[in-house]
Enzyme design. Structure first.
Site, PDB file in Angstrom:
ATOM      1  CG  ASP A  16       1.109   0.030   5.646  1.00 32.40           C
ATOM      2  OD1 ASP A  16       1.398  -0.582   4.772  1.00 32.40           O
ATOM      3  OD2 ASP A  16       1.925  -0.084   6.886  1.00 32.40           O
ATOM      4  CB  CYS A  34       9.093 -14.498  -1.545  1.00 36.35           C
ATOM      5  SG  CYS A  34       8.564 -13.124  -1.258  1.00 36.35           S
TER       6      CYS A  34
HETATM    7  P1  NAD Z   1       5.776  -5.815   3.095  1.00 32.42           P
HETATM    8  O1  NAD Z   1       6.549  -6.123   4.631  1.00 32.42           O
HETATM    9  O2  NAD Z   1       6.864  -4.528   1.810  1.00 32.42           O
HETATM   10  O3  NAD Z   1       4.365  -5.333   3.112  1.00 32.42           O
HETATM   11  C1  NAD Z   1       3.226  -5.257   4.203  1.00 32.42           C
HETATM   12  C2  NAD Z   1       2.491  -3.861   4.478  1.00 32.42           C
HETATM   13  O4  NAD Z   1       1.571  -4.239   4.997  1.00 32.42           O
HETATM   14  C3  NAD Z   1       3.441  -2.107   5.656  1.00 32.42           C
HETATM   15  O5  NAD Z   1       4.052  -1.763   4.570  1.00 32.42           O
HETATM   16  C4  NAD Z   1       2.780  -3.517   6.580  1.00 32.42           C
HETATM   17  O6  NAD Z   1       3.061  -2.140   7.671  1.00 32.42           O
HETATM   18  C5  NAD Z   1       1.321  -3.530   6.438  1.00 32.42           C
HETATM   19  N1  NAD Z   1       0.316  -3.687   7.269  1.00 32.42           N
HETATM   20  C6  NAD Z   1       0.569  -4.922   7.869  1.00 32.42           C
HETATM   21  N2  NAD Z   1      -0.694  -5.465   8.602  1.00 32.42           N
HETATM   22  C7  NAD Z   1      -1.371  -4.467   7.796  1.00 32.42           C
HETATM   23  C8  NAD Z   1      -2.703  -3.771   8.328  1.00 32.42           C
HETATM   24  N3  NAD Z   1      -3.630  -5.090   9.269  1.00 32.42           N
HETATM   25  N4  NAD Z   1      -3.924  -3.417   7.893  1.00 32.42           N
HETATM   26  C9  NAD Z   1      -3.181  -2.641   6.492  1.00 32.42           C
HETATM   27  N5  NAD Z   1      -1.707  -2.678   6.379  1.00 32.42           N
HETATM   28  C10 NAD Z   1      -1.118  -3.476   6.789  1.00 32.42           C
HETATM   29  O7  NAD Z   1       5.055  -7.464   2.085  1.00 32.42           O
HETATM   30  P2  NAD Z   1       5.546  -7.697   0.864  1.00 32.42           P
HETATM   31  O8  NAD Z   1       6.740  -8.129   0.432  1.00 32.42           O
HETATM   32  O9  NAD Z   1       4.930  -6.487   0.255  1.00 32.42           O
HETATM   33  O10 NAD Z   1       5.024  -8.725   1.328  1.00 32.42           O
HETATM   34  C11 NAD Z   1       3.250  -8.166   0.835  1.00 32.42           C
HETATM   35  C12 NAD Z   1       2.864 -10.494   0.638  1.00 32.42           C
HETATM   36  O11 NAD Z   1       2.839 -10.838  -0.524  1.00 32.42           O
HETATM   37  C13 NAD Z   1       3.551 -11.227   1.739  1.00 32.42           C
HETATM   38  O12 NAD Z   1       2.342 -12.382   1.233  1.00 32.42           O
HETATM   39  C14 NAD Z   1       4.676 -11.526   0.219  1.00 32.42           C
HETATM   40  O13 NAD Z   1       4.597 -12.921   0.545  1.00 32.42           O
HETATM   41  C15 NAD Z   1       3.582 -11.391  -0.995  1.00 32.42           C
HETATM   42  N6  NAD Z   1       4.966 -11.544  -1.250  1.00 32.42           N
HETATM   43  C16 NAD Z   1       5.954 -10.779  -2.192  1.00 32.42           C
HETATM   44  C17 NAD Z   1       6.587 -10.579  -2.650  1.00 32.42           C
HETATM   45  C18 NAD Z   1       8.290 -10.061  -2.787  1.00 32.42           C
HETATM   46  O14 NAD Z   1       8.917 -10.448  -3.459  1.00 32.42           O
HETATM   47  N7  NAD Z   1       8.158  -8.813  -1.914  1.00 32.42           N
HETATM   48  C19 NAD Z   1       5.769 -10.812  -3.698  1.00 32.42           C
HETATM   49  C20 NAD Z   1       4.665 -12.084  -4.419  1.00 32.42           C
HETATM   50  C21 NAD Z   1       4.418 -12.018  -3.153  1.00 32.42           C
END
Ligand code: NAD
Length: 453
Positions: free
Chosen positions: A37, A262
């Site tokens: 991350d 989402c």
């Molecule tokens: P989040 O914001 O909780 O986490 C994303 C993480 O990625 C953050 O910690 C950020 O610092 C890190 N990050 C950003 N750019 C980066 C890079 N270049 N290299 C390394 N780390 C990096 O997001 P999330 O809720 O986990 O969602 C992530 C994806 O999953 C999205 O596309 C979302 O639509 C999808 N999704 C989310 C859920 C949910 O319930 N939250 C469920 C299914 C799918």
């Protein structure tokens, strides 16, 4: 799918709700996992075994992975990519103000990876992306010796670990079937229907599932409004509807509207994807419109309960309620129970409207009030003027009205007799239909749910 899992080296990019769950669960399944991350503070905290989000069982699995040396956290993907067989992209894909999906997090991760991947590695997109993103990722990678797959994630916050380890299905889209099979094999021990398909279909499944869930909630909220208008009881109606096995009772509860990080972005993105391809998705536009209306309905109901408005039927949003001088106790701020996530929370949106209407607000949320220091950014999502209380009773003391906005089960066991005694006036709007209306009325409350008699 029940064969033993052959251990693989997996790099998970992004340590948020999805990435951290994916990393911890793959480690639990026996793989050797590195989770990267760009957020240094998050990596430091996770390396010390401190999980910065509230997610059932995640602390235990992260601790287990670290102790068994199957899970570690890093900042830079470049240094570790060459040693990994699979890379899962779990970075954010928010919707931009112009309605397009922001792919820059994804692209910058790919840029850092591209030159460092070992031949034969597989890059798997778990982030939710617009249909047609896979070829863009392939082009950005510029590597013909690396496999590509789309493996959308369906976990729900609050039960992310359980959902990952016992999913309703596993979807893997890839042009090369052997690549899809290699990705599916990572889940080896997990029993779930496996859907192997092309990348466009995999990407569409994710949007379609979220859009359908949003449609179900909007339908129920519209139905609750109809029940109020025709003097029917939504609890009874939904029992009658939900017992039809073709419909099912899950996701069939009225509330202040769907939200979170989402559903809002994915429904809007699907409308955009469809329209870009020449299909006007009127049905989904309606689903979104009903959801916006629902916020007005809840605020109008609160205004009515405190005798500040007389809005009935469909005439919501036609007049701005004036709540000057009213103190409201907001119970619940997260977008659902079981999580500390405030992103896109309808509770926050209702709170903002109440503040705009002049109300003073005190709020209590079990995930926040006791845990403010742990999560890095809760204040970033809280509207200015909203004061957090240490308990539900404290929030309700001297208030003119209480409003339940998140379905935390513990609100059921509040001492409602004491709350009625301590409020300026015992009035409650239960925008989750969570509480026992008869019990609340017996405690002296004026009680209003959604669509409840
Ligand atoms: P989040 O914001 O909780 O986490 C994303 C993480 O990625 C953050 O910690 C950020 O610092 C890190 N990050 C950003 N750019 C980066 C890079 N270049 N290299 C390394 N780390 C990096 O997001 P999330 O809720 O986990 O969602 C992530 C994806 O999953 C999205 O596309 C979302 O639509 C999808 N999704 C989310 C859920 C949910 O319930 N939250 C469920 C299914 C799918």
């Amino acid at each position: 799918m029940s064969s033993a899992t052959a251990q693989q080296r997996i790099l998970v990019v992004g340590a948020g709700y999805v990435g951290l769950t994916t990393a911890a669960c793959f480690a639990h399944l026996g793989h050797d996992v590195i989770c990267a991350d760009i957020d240094r503070a998050k990596v430091a905290s996770l390396s010390a075994g401190i999980v910065p989000i509230r997610e059932a069982d995640l602390d235990r699995l992260v601790g287990e992975g670290i102790a068994q040396r199957r899970l570690r956290f890093v900042i830079s993907v470049a240094a570790v990519a060459a040693s990994c067989d699979f890379v899962f992209l779990c970075v954010p894909t928010p919707l931009r103000a112009d309605g397009e999906t922001e792919l820059s997090y994804l692209m910058s991760a790919i840029e850092a990876l591209a030159a460092n991947l070992r031949p034969g590695a597989v890059v798997v997109t778990k982030s939710t992306v617009p249909v047609g993103t896979a070829p863009k990722i392939g082009a950005a990678l510029g590597r013909t010796d690396v496999g590509l797959a789309s493996n959308p994630e369906f976990l729900r916050e609050g039960s992310a670990v359980a959902d990952f380890l016992a999913p309703d299905r596993i979807v893997v889209g890839a042009d090369d079937r052997s690549v899809a099979e290699r990705v599916a094999a990572l889940y080896g021990r997990i029993e779930a229907p496996l859907i192997l398909c092309d990348p466009n279909s995999a990407e569409t499944v994710k949007y379609a599932a979220n859009a359908f869930l949003a449609a179900k909630v909007s339908f129920v909220n519209a139905l609750a409004a109809v029940c109020e208008a025709v003097d029917a009881d939504v609890d009874v109606v939904l029992e009658g509807v939900g017992t039809d096995h073709r419909i099912g009772s899950a996701y069939l509860l009225p509330g202040p509207g769907w939200g979170g990080s989402c559903l809002p972005k994915d429904t809007r993105a699907l409308v955009g994807v469809a329209s870009g391809a020449g299909y006007v998705f009127d049905l989904l536009e309606g689903v979104i419109a009903v959801n916006e209306q629902q916020l007005d309905r809840v605020v109008a109901k609160i205004a009515r309960v405190v005798d500040r408005a007389g809005i009935e039927g469909n005439a919501v949003g036609d007049s701005e309620p004036n709540l000057d001088g009213i103190t409201a106790a907001v119970l619940g701020l997260t977008f659902k129970a079981g999580t500390d996530d405030l992103r896109g929370s309808p509770a926050i949106r209702v709170a903002e409207r109440l503040l705009e209407a002049g109300a003073r607000l005190r709020a209590y949320d079990p995930a926040l009030s006791s845990n403010l220091g742990k999560r890095p950014d809760p204040e970033a999502h809280l509207p200015e003027g909203l004061a957090l209380s240490g308990s539900a009773l404290e929030a309700m003391r001297e208030a003119d009205v209480a409003v339940v906005l998140t379905e935390w089960p513990e609100f059921r066991s509040v001492d409602w007799n004491q709350a009625a005694d301590e409020m300026a006036t015992a009035r409650i709007v239960d925008a989750r239909n969570l509480l026992d209306s008869a019990k609340l009325r017996a405690s002296g409350f004026v009680y209003e749910g959604l669509g409840r008699r």
